[in-house]
Design a protein around this motif. Structure first.
Motif, mmCIF file in Angstrom:
data_model
loop_
_atom_site.group_PDB
_atom_site.id
_atom_site.type_symbol
_atom_site.label_atom_id
_atom_site.label_comp_id
_atom_site.label_asym_id
_atom_site.label_seq_id
_atom_site.Cartn_x
_atom_site.Cartn_y
_atom_site.Cartn_z
ATOM 1 N N VAL A 1 -7.362 -3.770 13.819
ATOM 2 C CA VAL A 1 -6.842 -3.261 12.546
ATOM 3 C C VAL A 1 -5.527 -3.941 12.191
ATOM 4 C CG1 VAL A 1 -5.957 -1.213 11.354
ATOM 5 C CG2 VAL A 1 -8.031 -1.043 12.751
ATOM 6 N N GLN B 1 -2.594 -0.501 2.282
ATOM 7 C CA GLN B 1 -2.979 -0.453 3.692
ATOM 8 C C GLN B 1 -1.872 -1.006 4.580
ATOM 9 O OE1 GLN B 1 -7.491 -0.712 4.566
ATOM 10 N NE2 GLN B 1 -7.027 -2.318 3.099
ATOM 11 N N SER C 1 -7.371 6.532 2.530
ATOM 12 C CA SER C 1 -8.666 7.051 2.978
ATOM 13 C C SER C 1 -9.685 7.048 1.842
ATOM 14 C CB SER C 1 -8.496 8.473 3.527
ATOM 15 O OG SER C 1 -9.737 9.012 3.933
ATOM 16 N N ARG D 1 -10.811 3.471 1.215
ATOM 17 C CA ARG D 1 -11.725 3.024 2.268
ATOM 18 C C ARG D 1 -13.104 3.659 2.108
ATOM 19 N NH1 ARG D 1 -7.241 3.631 7.071
ATOM 20 N NH2 ARG D 1 -6.317 1.552 6.878
ATOM 21 N N SER E 1 -16.639 0.390 9.137
ATOM 22 C CA SER E 1 -16.524 1.846 9.148
ATOM 23 C C SER E 1 -16.354 2.418 10.547
ATOM 24 C CB SER E 1 -17.744 2.476 8.470
ATOM 25 O OG SER E 1 -18.943 2.085 9.136
ATOM 26 N N MET F 1 -12.809 1.729 11.802
ATOM 27 C CA MET F 1 -11.848 2.622 11.181
ATOM 28 C C MET F 1 -12.014 4.064 11.678
ATOM 29 S SD MET F 1 -10.081 0.510 9.633
ATOM 30 C CE MET F 1 -8.927 1.841 9.283
ATOM 31 N N TYR G 1 -10.342 4.103 14.952
ATOM 32 C CA TYR G 1 -8.905 4.013 14.677
ATOM 33 C C TYR G 1 -8.351 5.379 14.259
ATOM 34 C CZ TYR G 1 -4.654 2.319 12.300
ATOM 35 O OH TYR G 1 -3.366 2.111 11.893
ATOM 36 N N SER G 2 -9.087 6.064 13.399
ATOM 37 C CA SER G 2 -8.672 7.383 12.935
ATOM 38 C C SER G 2 -8.658 8.394 14.071
ATOM 39 C CB SER G 2 -9.603 7.869 11.813
ATOM 40 O OG SER G 2 -9.520 7.027 10.689
#
Length: 431
Positions: A74, A237, A265, A268, A377, A380, A383-384
């Motif tokens: 990221v 971002q 968010s 994305r 996706s 991410m 990552y989240s």
């Protein structure tokens, strides 16, 4: 800084298995923290490193490794996109100013390399995304190493960011400039502040802080609103990434961290929906892609906070919501067909302007921005998860203590990967 903004720095603690030792007073060896890439590389080579070969297995069995790779991906992809976007924005705001001719010439000469780096990172991102989704990805390790190496090569061009900052400051000594030029200069400065954090270069961080931003947060927010969609997505971002790493950002001062998180968010989510539809339908016309993205953004906006919606409208991303309201009102009032047609044409024009399709590159710019954001996706999502885990585990004071050293650990992990090694901790976290 709110817990929501605790992402990268806190994840270093999780990644490196130091969470159980949060209150141990370890010394920090800043001798390993240099802004010079070659010195950092020599330092890394001196460490006992495990070669990165069985990456798919490590992703399944080593949660710390998985978090390291996801966060590094990221960081690299966001910064590579930021560099390329800022080159384009620099040309737009200073292309007709003679004082900037030399630095822009060098920036443009590096554009092909920037594109190649972005392509390499996109490939590694897609392979990592596939692996995280349970698919076989036999070339994952090599593509990740190649992408990390390409990224570290790109970092050697960061001197161009410094030159643009210096050129702007000198130019402003005898001339006036609009806010867009000042905004781009400030974005380059914030890019370099992130560079200093990742390299553990305390001296550079202090020097950049002294230079400071030319625009207030509110003026920076207004400047973003005048950018095309590609630039907006990249800037927002990058701003979120800076905030998560406790790196200064003038723009972040004008947006509540939680609100910024909701905005990014929503973007994305819209990009992901667009990519899914584009894959299912095959090649689509630019107006079809535009419509899909607008509808997806509208849906994402409906599920977020009123503050986020207000911020998106201020950024020029809320016109979809406004258009939906206008259309509903027109239907209720039974407007004449000619009026409806005129309104539709006007709205279509506004949509096109908001999406940046009337500016440099047209639908290609729009498509590249959506692809970059929407095609990873699973990455991410992982990552989240790191964001959520760290935010629920660390206090605000603990995060602030991490400072440059935490960010440097991410930089060290990227350098280790570029040499084909399994990422290792490059500096200890002080508590």
């Amino acid at each position: 800084m709110s817990k929501k903004s605790v992402i990268i720095l806190g994840s270093v603690v999780v990644v490196c298995g130091l969470f159980s030792s949060l209150f141990v007073d370890w010394p920090v060896d800043f001798s390993s923290a240099s802004g010079d890439i070659a010195k950092a590389t020599r330092f890394s080579r001196e460490q006992a490193s495990e070669k990165l070969t069985n990456m798919e297995e490590l992703l399944q069995t080593d949660s710390a490794f998985k978090e390291t790779i996801v966060v590094s991906q990221v960081v690299m992809q966001t910064r590579a996109a930021q560099f390329g976007t800022l080159v384009d924005m620099s040309n737009e705001v200073a292309g007709n100013i003679p004082a900037f001719a030399e630095v822009l010439k060098e920036m443009n000469a590096s554009r092909e390399m920037v594109n190649n780096v972005s392509t390499s990172l996109a490939e590694s991102g897609e392979k990592l995304n596939a692996a995280l989704g349970g698919e076989e990805s036999p070339e994952l390790a090599q593509s990740t190493i190649n992408a990390s190496l390409a990224y570290t090569t790109l970092q050697k061009q960061n001197k161009l960011a410094t030159r643009f900052i210096e050129t702007t400051d000198k130019y402003l000594e005898t001339a006036k400039a609009d806010d867009q030029l000042k905004f781009v200069r400030d974005q380059w400065l914030e890019y370099q502040q992130m560079t200093a954090a990742l390299e553990g270069d305390k001296a550079s961080a202090e020097a950049l802080a002294k230079k400071g931003n030319l625009l207030s947060g509110e003026k920076a927010l207004a400047a973003v609103g005048r950018c095309d969609l590609n630039a907006k997505m990249t800037v927002l971002q990058s701003c979120e990434l800076a905030l998560s790493m406790n790196v200064p950002s003038g723009l972040a001062s004008a947006i509540n961290p939680e609100t910024l998180g909701h905005v990014v968010s929503a973007i994305r989510s819209a990009a992901e929906v667009t990519m899914v539809n584009m894959t299912a339908e095959g090649a689509l016309q630019s107006n079809q892609v535009e419509k899909i993205f607008n509808n997806a953004l509208d849906e994402a906006m409906k599920s977020t906070s009123t503050d986020a919606i207000a911020s998106m409208q201020k950024l020029g991303l809320g016109n979809v919501q406004k258009m939906a309201n206008v259309q509903k009102m027109a239907s209720t009032q039974k407007m004449a067909s000619t009026q409806k047609m005129a309104s539709t044409q006007k709205m279509a024009s506004t949509q096109k302007e908001v999406l940046g399709l009337n500016k440099g590159g047209g639908p290609v710019v729009f498509g590249s921005a959506v692809k970059m954001v929407g095609s990873n996706s699973k990455v991410m999502e992982a990552y989240s998860t790191v964001v959520g885990n760290v935010a629920s585990s660390l206090s605000q004071s603990q995060v602030q203590k991490l400072g440059l050293v935490g960010a440097q650990s991410i930089g060290s992990s990227i350098k280790e990967t570029s040499m084909g090694n399994k990422p290792t901790l490059g500096a200890r976290i002080p508590w």
